[in-house]
Design a protein around this motif. Structure first.
Motif, PDB file in Angstrom:
ATOM      1  N   GLY A 135       0.807  -1.208   0.000  1.00 54.54           N
ATOM      2  CA  GLY A 135       0.000   0.000   0.000  1.00 54.54           C
ATOM      3  C   GLY A 135       0.842   1.260   0.000  1.00 54.54           C
ATOM      4  N   VAL A 136       1.912   1.285   0.787  1.00 54.12           N
ATOM      5  CA  VAL A 136       2.794   2.449   0.807  1.00 54.12           C
ATOM      6  C   VAL A 136       3.485   2.611  -0.540  1.00 54.12           C
ATOM      7  CG1 VAL A 136       4.871   3.424   1.856  1.00 54.12           C
ATOM      8  CG2 VAL A 136       3.118   2.392   3.298  1.00 54.12           C
ATOM      9  N   ALA A 137       3.931   1.501  -1.112  1.00 55.16           N
ATOM     10  CA  ALA A 137       4.606   1.579  -2.418  1.00 55.16           C
ATOM     11  C   ALA A 137       3.673   2.113  -3.489  1.00 55.16           C
ATOM     12  CB  ALA A 137       5.130   0.196  -2.804  1.00 55.16           C
ATOM     13  N   MET A 138       2.426   1.643  -3.509  1.00 55.66           N
ATOM     14  CA  MET A 138       1.488   2.120  -4.530  1.00 55.66           C
ATOM     15  C   MET A 138       1.023   3.536  -4.252  1.00 55.66           C
ATOM     16  SD  MET A 138      -0.863  -1.195  -5.509  1.00 55.66           S
ATOM     17  CE  MET A 138      -1.095  -1.808  -3.846  1.00 55.66           C
ATOM     18  N   GLY A 139       0.946   3.914  -2.973  1.00 51.81           N
ATOM     19  CA  GLY A 139       0.545   5.278  -2.661  1.00 51.81           C
ATOM     20  C   GLY A 139       1.615   6.303  -2.970  1.00 51.81           C
ATOM     21  N   VAL A 190      -6.368  -4.179   4.015  1.00 51.09           N
ATOM     22  CA  VAL A 190      -5.163  -3.495   4.484  1.00 51.09           C
ATOM     23  C   VAL A 190      -4.507  -2.720   3.344  1.00 51.09           C
ATOM     24  CG1 VAL A 190      -2.882  -3.821   5.504  1.00 51.09           C
ATOM     25  CG2 VAL A 190      -4.805  -5.183   6.324  1.00 51.09           C
ATOM     26  N   VAL A 191      -4.405  -3.341   2.185  1.00 49.23           N
ATOM     27  CA  VAL A 191      -3.768  -2.682   1.043  1.00 49.23           C
ATOM     28  C   VAL A 191      -4.543  -1.437   0.622  1.00 49.23           C
ATOM     29  CG1 VAL A 191      -3.200  -2.949  -1.404  1.00 49.23           C
ATOM     30  CG2 VAL A 191      -2.655  -4.768   0.189  1.00 49.23           C
ATOM     31  N   LEU A 192      -5.841  -1.564   0.436  1.00 47.16           N
ATOM     32  CA  LEU A 192      -6.624  -0.447  -0.083  1.00 47.16           C
ATOM     33  C   LEU A 192      -6.675   0.719   0.907  1.00 47.16           C
ATOM     34  CD1 LEU A 192      -9.568  -2.380  -1.776  1.00 47.16           C
ATOM     35  CD2 LEU A 192      -7.550  -1.377  -2.841  1.00 47.16           C
ATOM     36  N   ASN A 193      -6.814   0.435   2.190  1.00 46.59           N
ATOM     37  CA  ASN A 193      -6.839   1.523   3.170  1.00 46.59           C
ATOM     38  C   ASN A 193      -5.475   2.186   3.303  1.00 46.59           C
ATOM     39  OD1 ASN A 193      -9.510   1.804   4.986  1.00 46.59           O
ATOM     40  ND2 ASN A 193      -9.321  -0.288   4.240  1.00 46.59           N
ATOM     41  N   THR A 194      -4.412   1.423   3.154  1.00 51.05           N
ATOM     42  CA  THR A 194      -3.079   2.025   3.206  1.00 51.05           C
ATOM     43  C   THR A 194      -2.851   2.939   2.010  1.00 51.05           C
ATOM     44  OG1 THR A 194      -2.239   0.075   4.370  1.00 51.05           O
ATOM     45  CG2 THR A 194      -0.623   1.539   3.366  1.00 51.05           C
ATOM     46  N   ILE A 195      -3.263   2.505   0.831  1.00 56.74           N
ATOM     47  CA  ILE A 195      -3.149   3.358  -0.357  1.00 56.74           C
ATOM     48  C   ILE A 195      -3.916   4.661  -0.153  1.00 56.74           C
ATOM     49  CG2 ILE A 195      -3.722   3.549  -2.804  1.00 56.74           C
ATOM     50  CD1 ILE A 195      -3.367   0.541  -3.039  1.00 56.74           C
ATOM     51  N   HIS A 196      -5.135   4.544   0.355  1.00 56.04           N
ATOM     52  CA  HIS A 196      -5.951   5.735   0.566  1.00 56.04           C
ATOM     53  C   HIS A 196      -5.295   6.682   1.569  1.00 56.04           C
ATOM     54  CE1 HIS A 196      -9.517   8.221   1.139  1.00 56.04           C
ATOM     55  NE2 HIS A 196      -9.398   8.047   2.437  1.00 56.04           N
ATOM     56  N   GLY A 197      -4.770   6.154   2.649  1.00 50.53           N
ATOM     57  CA  GLY A 197      -4.134   7.012   3.641  1.00 50.53           C
ATOM     58  C   GLY A 197      -2.893   7.708   3.122  1.00 50.53           C
ATOM     59  N   VAL A 198      -2.070   6.987   2.385  1.00 54.11           N
ATOM     60  CA  VAL A 198      -0.841   7.584   1.853  1.00 54.11           C
ATOM     61  C   VAL A 198      -1.169   8.649   0.820  1.00 54.11           C
ATOM     62  CG1 VAL A 198       1.251   7.105   0.524  1.00 54.11           C
ATOM     63  CG2 VAL A 198       0.546   5.546   2.350  1.00 54.11           C
ATOM     64  N   GLU A 199      -2.134   8.384  -0.027  1.00 51.69           N
ATOM     65  CA  GLU A 199      -2.485   9.370  -1.064  1.00 51.69           C
ATOM     66  C   GLU A 199      -3.146  10.614  -0.479  1.00 51.69           C
ATOM     67  OE1 GLU A 199      -3.203   6.423  -4.926  1.00 51.69           O
ATOM     68  OE2 GLU A 199      -4.908   7.207  -3.790  1.00 51.69           O
ATOM     69  N   GLN A 200      -3.781  10.490   0.670  1.00 55.91           N
ATOM     70  CA  GLN A 200      -4.448  11.638   1.283  1.00 55.91           C
ATOM     71  C   GLN A 200      -3.540  12.456   2.190  1.00 55.91           C
ATOM     72  OE1 GLN A 200      -7.590  12.664   0.562  1.00 55.91           O
ATOM     73  NE2 GLN A 200      -7.558  11.039  -0.980  1.00 55.91           N
ATOM     74  N   ILE A 219      10.887  11.774   5.230  1.00 53.14           N
ATOM     75  CA  ILE A 219       9.523  12.200   4.906  1.00 53.14           C
ATOM     76  C   ILE A 219       8.555  11.031   5.052  1.00 53.14           C
ATOM     77  CG2 ILE A 219       8.043  12.984   3.024  1.00 53.14           C
ATOM     78  CD1 ILE A 219      10.375  14.680   2.042  1.00 53.14           C
ATOM     79  N   LEU A 220       9.005   9.845   4.632  1.00 52.96           N
ATOM     80  CA  LEU A 220       8.143   8.671   4.736  1.00 52.96           C
ATOM     81  C   LEU A 220       7.832   8.342   6.195  1.00 52.96           C
ATOM     82  CD1 LEU A 220       6.738   6.191   3.479  1.00 52.96           C
ATOM     83  CD2 LEU A 220       8.951   5.019   3.579  1.00 52.96           C
ATOM     84  N   TRP A 221       8.866   8.346   7.033  1.00 52.13           N
ATOM     85  CA  TRP A 221       8.690   7.906   8.423  1.00 52.13           C
ATOM     86  C   TRP A 221       8.030   8.973   9.292  1.00 52.13           C
ATOM     87  CZ3 TRP A 221       8.842   3.156  10.163  1.00 52.13           C
ATOM     88  CH2 TRP A 221       9.575   2.191   9.459  1.00 52.13           C
ATOM     89  N   HIS A 222       8.301  10.232   9.035  1.00 48.49           N
ATOM     90  CA  HIS A 222       7.858  11.289   9.939  1.00 48.49           C
ATOM     91  C   HIS A 222       6.695  12.118   9.405  1.00 48.49           C
ATOM     92  CE1 HIS A 222      11.271  10.504  12.565  1.00 48.49           C
ATOM     93  NE2 HIS A 222      12.072  10.553  11.505  1.00 48.49           N
ATOM     94  N   VAL A 223       6.339  11.966   8.134  1.00 47.21           N
ATOM     95  CA  VAL A 223       5.244  12.752   7.571  1.00 47.21           C
ATOM     96  C   VAL A 223       4.164  11.843   6.975  1.00 47.21           C
ATOM     97  CG1 VAL A 223       4.594  14.535   5.903  1.00 47.21           C
ATOM     98  CG2 VAL A 223       6.790  14.681   7.086  1.00 47.21           C
ATOM     99  N   VAL A 224       4.567  10.963   6.061  1.00 51.26           N
ATOM    100  CA  VAL A 224       3.586  10.166   5.315  1.00 51.26           C
ATOM    101  C   VAL A 224       2.920   9.124   6.205  1.00 51.26           C
ATOM    102  CG1 VAL A 224       3.275   8.589   3.379  1.00 51.26           C
ATOM    103  CG2 VAL A 224       4.784  10.562   3.140  1.00 51.26           C
ATOM    104  N   PRO A 226       2.742   8.777   9.613  1.00 50.57           N
ATOM    105  CA  PRO A 226       1.836   9.314  10.645  1.00 50.57           C
ATOM    106  C   PRO A 226       0.542   9.884  10.075  1.00 50.57           C
ATOM    107  CG  PRO A 226       4.088   9.984  11.092  1.00 50.57           C
ATOM    108  CD  PRO A 226       4.099   9.357   9.732  1.00 50.57           C
ATOM    109  N   GLY A 227       0.621  10.549   8.930  1.00 51.65           N
ATOM    110  CA  GLY A 227      -0.595  11.095   8.334  1.00 51.65           C
ATOM    111  C   GLY A 227      -1.532  10.022   7.820  1.00 51.65           C
ATOM    112  N   ALA A 228      -0.973   8.900   7.351  1.00 53.05           N
ATOM    113  CA  ALA A 228      -1.795   7.814   6.828  1.00 53.05           C
ATOM    114  C   ALA A 228      -2.236   6.832   7.898  1.00 53.05           C
ATOM    115  CB  ALA A 228      -1.014   7.055   5.746  1.00 53.05           C
ATOM    116  N   MET A 229      -1.764   6.988   9.129  1.00 47.97           N
ATOM    117  CA  MET A 229      -2.024   5.996  10.171  1.00 47.97           C
ATOM    118  C   MET A 229      -3.506   5.798  10.476  1.00 47.97           C
ATOM    119  SD  MET A 229      -0.476   3.709  11.776  1.00 47.97           S
ATOM    120  CE  MET A 229       1.184   4.262  11.367  1.00 47.97           C
ATOM    121  N   PRO A 230      -4.366   6.833  10.515  1.00 48.90           N
ATOM    122  CA  PRO A 230      -5.795   6.560  10.754  1.00 48.90           C
ATOM    123  C   PRO A 230      -6.409   5.614   9.732  1.00 48.90           C
ATOM    124  CG  PRO A 230      -5.336   8.879  11.083  1.00 48.90           C
ATOM    125  CD  PRO A 230      -4.084   8.279  10.508  1.00 48.90           C
TER     126      PRO A 230
END
Length: 310
Positions: A135-139, A190-200, A219-224, A226-230
């Motif tokens: 999900g992170v890779a695709m996002g 898990v995949v689809l929700n992770t993609i959605h969180g990363v893209e948002q 940026i991945l660890w400290h910004v992307v 945490p922002g996609a965690m919900p």
């Protein structure tokens, strides 16, 4: 002027007037006494009372709702309620409770539960690791999304039951086939929700971090993340529920132990109370696992402002 007149002047001068005038008495201000019916201090609620006001009352409402459902179930079974739903063949809660006590007194019921928990743990762990990575890779990468997402969208609508024959042919053991089916059920949410969180993730935050000199990994660890965690946590919770659903399908067809096999075997043996015991056990275990997932992820969501409920 003689000495007598000088003495008279000394005794009638300003100093004599000052000495003759008495000094005013200074008294401390009186503290007003509280009225008899006015509380002197506000009592703080005890920890138990505070917990009941904030959380305990909500749990009480949920327990009362469940008790009300059981009472209605008992009344419908006793009176033979038959309006669209026929309760004639459905055992009453008293019969189910008696059968549950019998099952808890033996060892086979616990063996079924342990086999199911082991399969869910293996399949869900693999689904979380692989699903979040994909999900992170695709996002983050359009190339990864264009390559992987078609497979996800093609395989996702296929139900778990349809995978059973192919899983038995591909994998060497029944245990592996059940784990594989359960893994597929948990993977896609898990995949689809992770993609959605990363893209948002807010692009302003990403540009701000990059302008301050942050690397792509930072940026991945400290910004992307945490922002996609919900969204990721929501996918983990949904994936746990779908994992138990898929596990049931796999154990019904190709299992020898497990709570799904126990439920289906009870149906073939016409043991109706055991059917409901199996269903409620699956629901209880799925609810407990989902609750543990949410509690484990709460420290990752401390920054999130909660709201939306009145």
């Amino acid at each position: 002027m003689d000495s007598k007149s000088n003495a008279a002047l000394k005794t009638t001068g300003p100093e004599a007037v000052a000495e003759a005038t008495p000094a005013p008495s200074v008294s401390a201000p009186e503290t007003p006494r509280p009225a008899a019916n006015t509380p002197t201090a506000t009592k703080r609620p005890s920890p138990t009372g505070l917990w009941f006001r904030t959380t305990g009352s909500r749990y009480l409402v949920r327990v009362v709702a469940l008790i009300a459902a059981v009472v209605l179930w008992q009344l419908a079974s006793d009176n033979g309620f038959n309006v669209y739903i026929n309760f004639d063949n459905i055992p009453a809660p008293t019969a189910v409770g008696s059968a549950l006590m019998t099952e808890l007194g033996g060892q086979e019921f616990y063996l079924h539960i342990m086999h199911s928990l082991q399969r869910v743990a293996i399949a869900y762990g693999l689904a979380v690791v692989i699903g979040v990575v994909l999900g992170v890779a695709m996002g983050r990468s359009k190339w990864a999304e264009d390559i992987i997402l078609p497979y996800i969208e093609l395989l996702r609508p296929i139900p778990a039951v349809a995978w059973i024959p192919l899983a038995i042919l591909m994998l060497p053991t029944e245990q592996a086939s059940i784990v594989f089916i359960t893994f597929l059920g948990a993977l896609f949410p898990v995949v689809l929700n992770t993609i959605h969180g990363v893209e948002q993730t807010n692009s302003v935050l990403i540009r701000a971090a990059r302008s301050l000199g942050a690397s792509n990994r930072a940026i991945l660890w400290h910004v992307v993340l945490p922002g996609a965690m919900p969204s990721i946590v929501a996918g983990l919770a949904i994936g746990m529920g779908v994992a138990w659903f898929s596990l049931l399908a796999g154990e019904i067809i190709s299992g020898q132990y497990g709570i799904g096999y126990y439920t289906w075997n009870s149906y073939t043996l016409i043991q109706y109370p055991q059917i409901i015991i199996g269903m409620l056990t699956i629901g209880g275990l799925g609810t407990l696992c989902t609750l543990l997932i949410r509690k484990a992820c709460n420290p990752l969501l401390k920054w999130q402002v909660k709201g939306g409920q009145s």
